[in-house]
Scaffold this motif. Structure first.
Motif, PDB file in Angstrom:
ATOM      1  N   VAL A  33     -17.729 -16.142  24.239  1.00  0.00           N
ATOM      2  CA  VAL A  33     -16.425 -15.586  23.498  1.00  0.00           C
ATOM      3  C   VAL A  33     -16.438 -14.221  23.713  1.00  0.00           C
ATOM      4  O   VAL A  33     -17.368 -13.198  23.329  1.00  0.00           O
ATOM      5  N   GLN A  39      -4.879 -11.182  25.462  1.00  0.00           N
ATOM      6  CA  GLN A  39      -5.153 -12.427  24.735  1.00  0.00           C
ATOM      7  C   GLN A  39      -5.819 -12.381  23.535  1.00  0.00           C
ATOM      8  O   GLN A  39      -5.576 -13.050  22.825  1.00  0.00           O
ATOM      9  N   GLN A  41      -9.592 -12.222  21.218  1.00  0.00           N
ATOM     10  CA  GLN A  41     -10.532 -13.092  21.225  1.00  0.00           C
ATOM     11  C   GLN A  41     -10.280 -14.158  22.014  1.00  0.00           C
ATOM     12  O   GLN A  41      -9.481 -14.775  21.664  1.00  0.00           O
ATOM     13  N   SER A  42     -11.310 -14.512  22.926  1.00  0.00           N
ATOM     14  CA  SER A  42     -10.901 -15.771  23.802  1.00  0.00           C
ATOM     15  C   SER A  42     -12.181 -16.395  24.200  1.00  0.00           C
ATOM     16  O   SER A  42     -13.185 -15.890  24.184  1.00  0.00           O
ATOM     17  N   VAL A  44     -14.350 -17.707  27.179  1.00  0.00           N
ATOM     18  CA  VAL A  44     -13.809 -17.182  28.394  1.00  0.00           C
ATOM     19  C   VAL A  44     -15.129 -18.085  29.194  1.00  0.00           C
ATOM     20  O   VAL A  44     -16.235 -18.165  28.857  1.00  0.00           O
ATOM     21  N   VAL A  63      -9.739 -19.219  30.533  1.00  0.00           N
ATOM     22  CA  VAL A  63      -9.640 -18.497  29.463  1.00  0.00           C
ATOM     23  C   VAL A  63      -8.776 -19.160  28.474  1.00  0.00           C
ATOM     24  O   VAL A  63      -7.729 -19.663  28.705  1.00  0.00           O
ATOM     25  N   TYR A  64      -9.438 -19.233  27.239  1.00  0.00           N
ATOM     26  CA  TYR A  64      -8.704 -19.867  26.301  1.00  0.00           C
ATOM     27  C   TYR A  64      -8.736 -18.842  24.864  1.00  0.00           C
ATOM     28  O   TYR A  64      -9.473 -18.584  24.282  1.00  0.00           O
ATOM     29  N   PRO A  65      -7.216 -18.416  24.726  1.00  0.00           N
ATOM     30  CA  PRO A  65      -7.265 -17.497  23.597  1.00  0.00           C
ATOM     31  C   PRO A  65      -7.437 -18.293  22.321  1.00  0.00           C
ATOM     32  O   PRO A  65      -6.776 -19.224  22.050  1.00  0.00           O
ATOM     33  N   ILE A  66      -8.201 -17.740  21.389  1.00  0.00           N
ATOM     34  CA  ILE A  66      -8.610 -18.424  20.296  1.00  0.00           C
ATOM     35  C   ILE A  66      -7.842 -17.672  19.056  1.00  0.00           C
ATOM     36  O   ILE A  66      -7.809 -16.504  18.964  1.00  0.00           O
ATOM     37  N   ASP A  70      -6.969 -22.617  14.921  1.00  0.00           N
ATOM     38  CA  ASP A  70      -7.336 -23.393  15.957  1.00  0.00           C
ATOM     39  C   ASP A  70      -8.335 -24.497  15.432  1.00  0.00           C
ATOM     40  O   ASP A  70      -9.164 -23.945  14.632  1.00  0.00           O
ATOM     41  N   GLU A  84      -5.312 -28.585  23.409  1.00  0.00           N
ATOM     42  CA  GLU A  84      -4.055 -27.585  23.076  1.00  0.00           C
ATOM     43  C   GLU A  84      -3.085 -27.942  22.459  1.00  0.00           C
ATOM     44  O   GLU A  84      -2.770 -28.980  23.010  1.00  0.00           O
TER      45      GLU A  84
END
Length: 155
Positions: A33, A39, A41-42, A44, A63-66, A70, A84
């Protein structure tokens, strides 16, 4: 391996109608993280060499942006999953051990908790009591003045 990056198997389940409803293993990676611009906090995932050593320099493969709200779910001690909201695609990370999964979950938890929602019952109760007693609302009732103070106080 970078500090706080843990080896995982990265799995993907396409949204309904794609992939036949079966999980696909997308391969090995290192999960961490991190704060990334723009983005924020993501979650990664970094690439891993075939021999299991992380490449230098680190190459980001996912990469998934938090965002607050969520929903990440710890399926068992060593598996973390999420979907998602827009696409319906589901992802899972299978960690080598419970401790690594717990460390990533611990880094995600403060980000997904929405400060606007935490303590909302107490805030609403305070507003209700203030209104009933004829007192000003906690923090002052004039939101425009409060916002002006915040924008002036910050550089």
């Amino acid at each position: 391996m970078a500090s706080g990056a843990y080896p995982v198997q990265f799995l993907h389940l396409p949204a309904a109608g794609g992939g036949g409803g079966q999980w696909r293993n997308l391969g090995a990676a290192y999960a961490a993280v991190r704060f990334l611009c723009p983005q924020g906090q993501s979650l990664v995932l970094y690439a891993a060499d075939p021999d299991g050593q992380q490449q230098q320099p680190q190459r980001i493969v996912f990469v998934y942006p938090i965002l607050p709200g969520d929903a990440f779910e710890r399926l068992d001690g060593a598996t973390l999953s999420w979907a998602e909201p827009e696409s319906g695609n589901e992802f899972a990370l299978c960690f080598l051990d419970d401790a690594a999964c717990g460390a990533v979950c611990g880094a995600i938890a403060p980000v997904v908790r929405s400060p606007a929602v935490d303590g909302i019952a107490d805030t609403l109760a305070g507003l209700r009591v203030a209104r009933e007693q004829g007192a000003p609302a906690p923090g002052g009732g004039d939101i425009a003045a409060r916002l002006a103070q915040l924008s002036i106080a910050r550089p």
